[in-house]
Design an enzyme around this catalytic site. Sequence first.
Site, PDB file in Angstrom:
ATOM      1  N   GLU A  74       0.872  -1.173   0.000  1.00  0.00           N
ATOM      2  CA  GLU A  74       0.000   0.000   0.000  1.00  0.00           C
ATOM      3  C   GLU A  74       0.912   1.226   0.000  1.00  0.00           C
ATOM      4  O   GLU A  74       1.368   1.689   1.044  1.00  0.00           O
ATOM      5  CB  GLU A  74      -0.956  -0.049   1.187  1.00  0.00           C
ATOM      6  CG  GLU A  74      -1.901  -1.253   1.092  1.00  0.00           C
ATOM      7  CD  GLU A  74      -2.863  -1.393   2.263  1.00  0.00           C
ATOM      8  OE1 GLU A  74      -2.887  -0.491   3.132  1.00  0.00           O
ATOM      9  OE2 GLU A  74      -3.596  -2.401   2.303  1.00  0.00           O
ATOM     10  N   HIS A 114      -3.099   3.733   5.057  1.00  0.00           N
ATOM     11  CA  HIS A 114      -3.469   2.566   4.260  1.00  0.00           C
ATOM     12  C   HIS A 114      -4.071   2.992   2.925  1.00  0.00           C
ATOM     13  O   HIS A 114      -4.635   4.075   2.798  1.00  0.00           O
ATOM     14  CB  HIS A 114      -4.499   1.714   5.011  1.00  0.00           C
ATOM     15  CG  HIS A 114      -3.946   1.005   6.200  1.00  0.00           C
ATOM     16  ND1 HIS A 114      -3.490  -0.285   6.160  1.00  0.00           N
ATOM     17  CD2 HIS A 114      -3.760   1.439   7.483  1.00  0.00           C
ATOM     18  CE1 HIS A 114      -3.055  -0.638   7.361  1.00  0.00           C
ATOM     19  NE2 HIS A 114      -3.213   0.391   8.180  1.00  0.00           N
ATOM     20  N   GLU A 125      -7.578   5.604   5.359  1.00  0.00           N
ATOM     21  CA  GLU A 125      -7.743   4.649   4.257  1.00  0.00           C
ATOM     22  C   GLU A 125      -8.144   5.443   3.020  1.00  0.00           C
ATOM     23  O   GLU A 125      -9.153   6.149   3.036  1.00  0.00           O
ATOM     24  CB  GLU A 125      -8.827   3.627   4.599  1.00  0.00           C
ATOM     25  CG  GLU A 125      -8.947   2.485   3.648  1.00  0.00           C
ATOM     26  CD  GLU A 125      -7.960   1.370   3.917  1.00  0.00           C
ATOM     27  OE1 GLU A 125      -7.291   0.951   2.950  1.00  0.00           O
ATOM     28  OE2 GLU A 125      -7.878   0.915   5.072  1.00  0.00           O
TER      29      GLU A 125
END
Length: 323
Positions: free
Chosen positions: A33, A124, A186
Amino acid sequence: MRKKMKQALEQMEPVSLPALSRVAICGGTHGNEMSGVYLVRELQRQKLEKAGSATLTTVISNPRAVQVCKRYTDMDLNRCFTDAILSSPVTVATPYEVRRAQELNTLLGPKGKLGAVDLVCDLHNTTANMGLSLISYSVQDWVIMHIYRQVQRKITSAPVRFILLDLPLADVYSQDSLGKHGFSIEVGPQPHGVVRADIFNLMKEAVDQTLDWVQCFNSGSAFEGGEVDDVYTFVKSVYYPRDPETNQITAAIHPQVQDRDFCLLHPGDPMFLMFSGEIVKYEGEEVLHPFFVNECAYYEKSIAFHLARKMTVTIPPLQVKRD
């Protein structure tokens, strides 16, 4: 209704909390990631060690996985931060990620103890079309909720949402639980193993807003209370249909759900398109919101997406506690 709401907000007692003197920004918890990996490396290149009055620690969490550009080497590091795993004995057979989790607990924790860093922000990426999401485990962590509100107000280039995974601290499995306060950022969609400029910049903007909020909080700024929208609390996971004999996936996510994270899923809506051409419909009784739709990393778990319930949270006024 508005008058009652205003009165309720006025009755909320202001909250005072200690300054956030130590902040950690972590990337590479999943080694493929890449936005978090490159953002942490850039912070390290700049030798950025302070965020206003706070000491800043930057960490590449899973260096072995980053080196080979894989999610993990032995097991998912971001599932290794429960109390049980952090306290487990280490032997020659212990997976690398378990040993690394215990090292990170020493560096950033100990989890649940006074010696832990004040704030952990873990970075992330997702292959799902989720925009920018903050993920945490309590909507009563007023530091995190106020950070979320600032990020949501300041960033207008993409939707900003909050995902609540309601678990007791001992069972929280992600790295952000090591701090007194913690959350994950995220950002997607981004394929694993690559970096996209727009996704990287969105993550960087969220980190910048977080550090700006910390600096303002520590300097004595008072933050007003009020309502915070777009909070999604996890309800359940939805799994792919599989062949009972071979255990192979037999369907793809239906085009009406694909790329539509956080949109409404109604009973009777198409959910999967079988490879044979049949349509599988959603049979739940409640209208819910899919997220992490078709996340690449969840295929090994057979998870097609999660479902969440949307809510609004009222947060109190907040300021730093003075000695």
